[in-house]
Design a protein around this motif. Sequence first.
Motif, PDB file in Angstrom:
ATOM      1  N   TYR A  85     -31.936 -38.815  62.678  1.00 22.44           N
ATOM      2  CA  TYR A  85     -31.944 -38.489  64.358  1.00 22.44           C
ATOM      3  C   TYR A  85     -31.664 -36.765  64.497  1.00 22.44           C
ATOM      4  O   TYR A  85     -32.098 -35.965  65.669  1.00 22.44           O
ATOM      5  N   ASN A  88     -34.343 -34.719  66.055  1.00 27.10           N
ATOM      6  CA  ASN A  88     -34.498 -34.434  68.097  1.00 27.10           C
ATOM      7  C   ASN A  88     -34.340 -32.586  67.734  1.00 27.10           C
ATOM      8  O   ASN A  88     -34.560 -32.519  68.842  1.00 27.10           O
ATOM      9  N   LEU A  89     -34.040 -31.629  67.130  1.00 24.53           N
ATOM     10  CA  LEU A  89     -33.763 -30.657  67.157  1.00 24.53           C
ATOM     11  C   LEU A  89     -34.509 -29.618  67.061  1.00 24.53           C
ATOM     12  O   LEU A  89     -35.507 -29.564  66.614  1.00 24.53           O
ATOM     13  N   THR A  90     -34.425 -28.640  68.507  1.00 22.35           N
ATOM     14  CA  THR A  90     -35.247 -27.641  68.125  1.00 22.35           C
ATOM     15  C   THR A  90     -35.021 -26.446  67.574  1.00 22.35           C
ATOM     16  O   THR A  90     -33.640 -26.149  67.735  1.00 22.35           O
ATOM     17  N   ARG A 166     -25.596 -28.560  71.429  1.00 21.13           N
ATOM     18  CA  ARG A 166     -26.564 -28.967  72.436  1.00 21.13           C
ATOM     19  C   ARG A 166     -26.942 -30.388  72.616  1.00 21.13           C
ATOM     20  O   ARG A 166     -27.219 -30.854  71.650  1.00 21.13           O
ATOM     21  N   GLU A 168     -27.795 -32.246  74.304  1.00 23.48           N
ATOM     22  CA  GLU A 168     -29.230 -33.683  74.692  1.00 23.48           C
ATOM     23  C   GLU A 168     -29.805 -34.040  73.515  1.00 23.48           C
ATOM     24  O   GLU A 168     -30.675 -34.720  73.580  1.00 23.48           O
ATOM     25  N   GLU A 169     -29.801 -32.861  72.840  1.00 26.80           N
ATOM     26  CA  GLU A 169     -30.682 -32.860  71.184  1.00 26.80           C
ATOM     27  C   GLU A 169     -29.876 -33.092  70.348  1.00 26.80           C
ATOM     28  O   GLU A 169     -30.359 -34.163  69.134  1.00 26.80           O
ATOM     29  N   ARG A 171     -26.888 -35.882  69.560  1.00 29.73           N
ATOM     30  CA  ARG A 171     -26.341 -37.295  69.718  1.00 29.73           C
ATOM     31  C   ARG A 171     -24.659 -37.494  69.588  1.00 29.73           C
ATOM     32  O   ARG A 171     -23.931 -37.597  70.496  1.00 29.73           O
TER      33      ARG A 171
END
Length: 310
Positions: A85, A88-90, A166, A168-169, A171
């Motif tokens: 997962y 997904n991290l920026t 964060r 949103e990114e 989980r």
Amino acid sequence: MHKTSKFSLPHSQCTPEAHYLNRRALIAGAAGAGALFASGTQAQENPDFQINGFNTTEEPNTLKDISSYNNFYEFGTSKEDPARYAHNLTTDPWSVEIDGLVERPGSYDLGDILKNVNIEERIYRFRCVEAWSMVIPWNGFELNQLLNLAGIQPSAKYVRMETLFRPEEMRGQRTRVLDWPYVEGLRLDEAMHPLTIMATGLYGKELPKQNGAPLRLVVPWKYGFKSIKSIVKITLTDEQPINSWQATNAREYGFYSNVNPNVNHPRWSQASERRIGGGLFAPRIKTLMFNGYEEHVADLYAGMDLRKYY
Ligand code: MTE
């Protein structure tokens, strides 16, 4: 994954993985044969262990081992969740807020930080509190360089760090497994020690997100949970910070968390470890005081009762 980014070393300056893998195959073959005769329960000395400067001479784990068996609760609690997962991290742009007892508080852009520090390769032993271990070729810089950029006030005694929040990114942050954001702390002299690094890469490549990109702490004489990932905030303080695991279970996890084969975790022994990637029959190896870095760090704890300060 193969591009050389601003976070990593040019390829010519680092350890190519293939070089290790060849040697590793030979050693694994030899160890595999030996294991047939070794007793399953008795921990063995590790004959490959030596410290050369700051680096261990042991065989590093493969990039695959290092990036597929992780603890990063922001992405879930199983060892496979971070690799599944974390993409997904920026991580760009990224900045680190440095505040508290410093001369130059503010938001430090990671690109600017990297222009002002000296990135090196460090091959460190990594020992998790769950009694498994790896050998990891990090690229990074000494944390003391970053703290000196910010300027340390004389009254500072501890360093407190925070991971990005964060949800949103990340989980895992949508659940309450830990009290977010993840927090860690070091005494200032531990943070200034030249073995303490901020890692920005692995094997000369960009740090995989599951390993804490773009910036994570590595303190090789302490259990792995001190190595806080994806750091966005550093605070110098005169009060001992409470880290996330201590906050969750203070009886099992302390502030110091130095690798110590003589002080057991309340639920399991810390006297030996299982090297990830060693194969099913590899004998457990004996855990060394301060994870083998005793000559470098024992002075930091002179006169302290390490049973009390665990
Ligand atoms: N940092 C954050 N932010 N969240 C975490 O869950 N887990 C810690 C540490 N840093 C963790 C973290 C634990 S328990 C370990 S053992 C190491 O990261 C694992 O690092 P690795 O996945 O690169 O081996």
